[in-house]
Design a protein around this motif. Structure first.
Motif, PDB file in Angstrom:
ATOM      1  N   TRP A 168      -1.136  -1.643  12.930  1.00 48.37           N
ATOM      2  CA  TRP A 168      -1.572  -2.501  12.110  1.00 48.37           C
ATOM      3  C   TRP A 168      -2.101  -1.873  10.596  1.00 48.37           C
ATOM      4  N   ALA A 169      -3.045  -3.036  10.076  1.00 53.81           N
ATOM      5  CA  ALA A 169      -3.269  -2.925   8.776  1.00 53.81           C
ATOM      6  C   ALA A 169      -4.394  -3.783   8.039  1.00 53.81           C
ATOM      7  N   TYR A 170      -5.495  -3.431   7.247  1.00 54.16           N
ATOM      8  CA  TYR A 170      -6.370  -3.967   6.785  1.00 54.16           C
ATOM      9  C   TYR A 170      -5.881  -4.717   5.947  1.00 54.16           C
ATOM     10  N   GLY A 213       3.288  -2.638   0.630  1.00 51.91           N
ATOM     11  CA  GLY A 213       2.295  -2.646   2.018  1.00 51.91           C
ATOM     12  C   GLY A 213       2.685  -2.316   3.254  1.00 51.91           C
ATOM     13  N   THR A 214       3.239  -3.373   3.873  1.00 51.57           N
ATOM     14  CA  THR A 214       4.179  -3.738   5.320  1.00 51.57           C
ATOM     15  C   THR A 214       4.986  -2.358   5.801  1.00 51.57           C
ATOM     16  N   ARG A 215       5.871  -1.870   4.416  1.00 50.78           N
ATOM     17  CA  ARG A 215       6.401  -1.376   4.369  1.00 50.78           C
ATOM     18  C   ARG A 215       5.964   0.290   4.643  1.00 50.78           C
ATOM     19  N   ALA A 216       4.957   0.430   3.989  1.00 48.65           N
ATOM     20  CA  ALA A 216       3.861   1.818   4.192  1.00 48.65           C
ATOM     21  C   ALA A 216       3.002   1.797   5.163  1.00 48.65           C
ATOM     22  N   THR A 217       2.556   0.378   5.936  1.00 41.97           N
ATOM     23  CA  THR A 217       1.628   0.830   7.191  1.00 41.97           C
ATOM     24  C   THR A 217       2.753   1.903   8.553  1.00 41.97           C
ATOM     25  N   PHE A 218       3.853   0.810   8.063  1.00 43.46           N
ATOM     26  CA  PHE A 218       4.940   1.054   8.804  1.00 43.46           C
ATOM     27  C   PHE A 218       5.726   2.434   8.929  1.00 43.46           C
ATOM     28  N   GLU A 219       6.208   2.634   7.565  1.00 41.38           N
ATOM     29  CA  GLU A 219       5.947   4.584   7.998  1.00 41.38           C
ATOM     30  C   GLU A 219       5.030   5.470   8.053  1.00 41.38           C
ATOM     31  N   ARG A 220       3.634   4.793   7.397  1.00 40.88           N
ATOM     32  CA  ARG A 220       2.825   5.792   7.555  1.00 40.88           C
ATOM     33  C   ARG A 220       2.633   5.793   9.706  1.00 40.88           C
ATOM     34  N   TRP A 221       2.765   4.867   9.874  1.00 39.36           N
ATOM     35  CA  TRP A 221       2.455   5.314  12.028  1.00 39.36           C
ATOM     36  C   TRP A 221       3.568   5.478  12.338  1.00 39.36           C
ATOM     37  N   VAL A 222       4.654   4.824  11.868  1.00 36.25           N
ATOM     38  CA  VAL A 222       6.222   5.208  13.028  1.00 36.25           C
ATOM     39  C   VAL A 222       6.847   5.976  12.403  1.00 36.25           C
ATOM     40  N   ILE A 276      -7.293 -11.410  -8.604  1.00 37.00           N
ATOM     41  CA  ILE A 276      -7.222 -11.097  -7.119  1.00 37.00           C
ATOM     42  C   ILE A 276      -5.449 -10.047  -6.534  1.00 37.00           C
ATOM     43  N   GLY A 277      -5.994  -9.030  -6.101  1.00 34.89           N
ATOM     44  CA  GLY A 277      -4.590  -8.285  -6.200  1.00 34.89           C
ATOM     45  C   GLY A 277      -4.533  -8.139  -4.331  1.00 34.89           C
ATOM     46  N   ASN A 278      -4.053  -9.326  -3.985  1.00 34.23           N
ATOM     47  CA  ASN A 278      -3.712  -8.589  -2.202  1.00 34.23           C
ATOM     48  C   ASN A 278      -2.831  -7.083  -1.644  1.00 34.23           C
ATOM     49  N   SER A 279      -3.267  -6.402  -0.557  1.00 34.55           N
ATOM     50  CA  SER A 279      -2.787  -5.806  -0.242  1.00 34.55           C
ATOM     51  C   SER A 279      -3.208  -5.552   1.155  1.00 34.55           C
ATOM     52  N   ASP A 280      -2.075  -4.833   1.354  1.00 35.85           N
ATOM     53  CA  ASP A 280      -1.758  -4.428   2.960  1.00 35.85           C
ATOM     54  C   ASP A 280      -2.277  -2.583   3.065  1.00 35.85           C
ATOM     55  N   LEU A 304      -0.162 -11.000   3.676  1.00 38.62           N
ATOM     56  CA  LEU A 304      -1.343 -11.592   3.265  1.00 38.62           C
ATOM     57  C   LEU A 304      -0.645 -12.985   2.667  1.00 38.62           C
ATOM     58  N   GLN A 305      -0.097 -13.144   2.208  1.00 42.67           N
ATOM     59  CA  GLN A 305      -0.126 -14.136   1.474  1.00 42.67           C
ATOM     60  C   GLN A 305       0.782 -15.693   1.778  1.00 42.67           C
ATOM     61  N   PRO A 306       0.171 -15.926   3.146  1.00 38.42           N
ATOM     62  CA  PRO A 306       0.722 -17.043   3.871  1.00 38.42           C
ATOM     63  C   PRO A 306      -0.486 -17.615   4.203  1.00 38.42           C
TER      64      PRO A 306
END
Length: 284
Positions: free
Chosen positions: A229-231, A156-165, A79-83, A38-40
């Motif tokens: 994908w993730a919010y 969070g990118t890793r968590a999303t990838f591991e969750r869905w893949v 603010i805490g940014n999170s995937d 989300l940083q960019p």
């Protein structure tokens, strides 16, 4: 006269310090920390906001979703940014935070351009990251050892990838990187390498993989045909300062959502044709 002249600089310093304290107390500077995916977007929107609001400063830092959530919960940042949803992270009291969904991010496997594979099944993608497939020739590619690169555990990118893949399984031990940009660079430079990044980090230096014939595109994310994908969340405390409120309102404004979010490789939440809850269930 000499004594008076000595006092003048001291008084000036006191006035300056008082002014600075008042400036900080008014919330003229806030910090957003967390997700590198989300940083960019946050950095670009922060620059735009600051240009339109002189004297207001938005400090943006990475560190991963876990860091963002823990830092905002502790009150160290505004603010805490999170995937990922706060509910997914142990040690985080989601009920004490407010979730601002500002975009959606698609996440895709990326490979070194020389591996010779363009399409992969979800099952075989899982087998790569669990160590069952170790050479690209097992998938019709080059006779080349597969080099796995993971994001760090708090990502969070890793968590999303591991969750869905990986269906919740943990990837085998491999080199880890905190930065999505560094992941992309290493994959580009390393023969046989594979990893995963947000769509916004994909460049011509690396190749993406279709999964079961589905391309990693925004359109396929909006329909959930592409399931990885993730919010993108920006979490705050329930009570926050006016600058934080104003910046989040700007982030969610029609102008930003239409003109900045899409241009940077993210998907406006309003474009989604499906919705997920924090447990991953489709709710419409």
């Amino acid at each position: 006269m000499k004594k008076i002249s000595l006092f003048i600089p001291i008084i000036a310093v006191i006035i300056l310090m008082t002014g600075c304290s008042k400036w900080v107390d008014q919330g003229e500077s806030i910090t957003a920390v967390g997700s590198s995916a989300l940083q960019p977007l946050v950095e670009t929107v922060a620059e735009s906001y600051q240009a339109q609001n002189p004297g207001k400063f938005i400090n943006v830092q990475g560190g991963g979703s876990g860091t963002g959530l823990s830092q905002v919960q502790s009150g160290a940042v505004e603010i805490g940014n999170s995937d990922v949803f706060a509910e997914e992270k142990s040690g985080i009291d989601a009920a004490a935070l407010i979730d601002h969904r500002v975009a959606v991010v698609g996440i895709t496997p990326i490979v070194n351009k020389g591996v010779g594979v363009k399409d992969i099944s979800m099952e075989n993608l899982k087998k790569i990251f669990t160590g069952e497939i170790t050479n690209w020739n097992q998938l019709g590619g080059k006779d080349q050892r597969i080099v796995i690169l993971n994001r760090a555990a708090g990502s969070g990118t890793r968590a999303t990838f591991e969750r869905w893949v990986l269906d919740g399984e943990t990837a085998i031990r491999a080199q880890e990187q905190d930065s999505s940009g560094m992941v992309r660079q290493i994959v580009a430079d390393t023969p046989g390498a594979i990893s995963y990044v947000a769509f916004s980090y994909v460049t011509e230096d690396v190749a993406t993989l279709n999964i079961d014939g589905v391309e990693p595109t925004d359109e396929n994310v909006t329909t959930n045909d592409w399931t990885i994908w993730a919010y993108e969340h920006m979490y705050t405390k329930k009570e926050t300062d006016q600058l934080t409120k104003d910046f989040l309102a700007y982030m969610l404004s029609e102008d930003v959502q239409k003109n900045i979010v899409g241009e940077l490789g993210y998907i406006p939440v309003s474009d989604m044709k499906v919705e997920r809850d924090w447990e991953g269930n489709l709710v419409n």
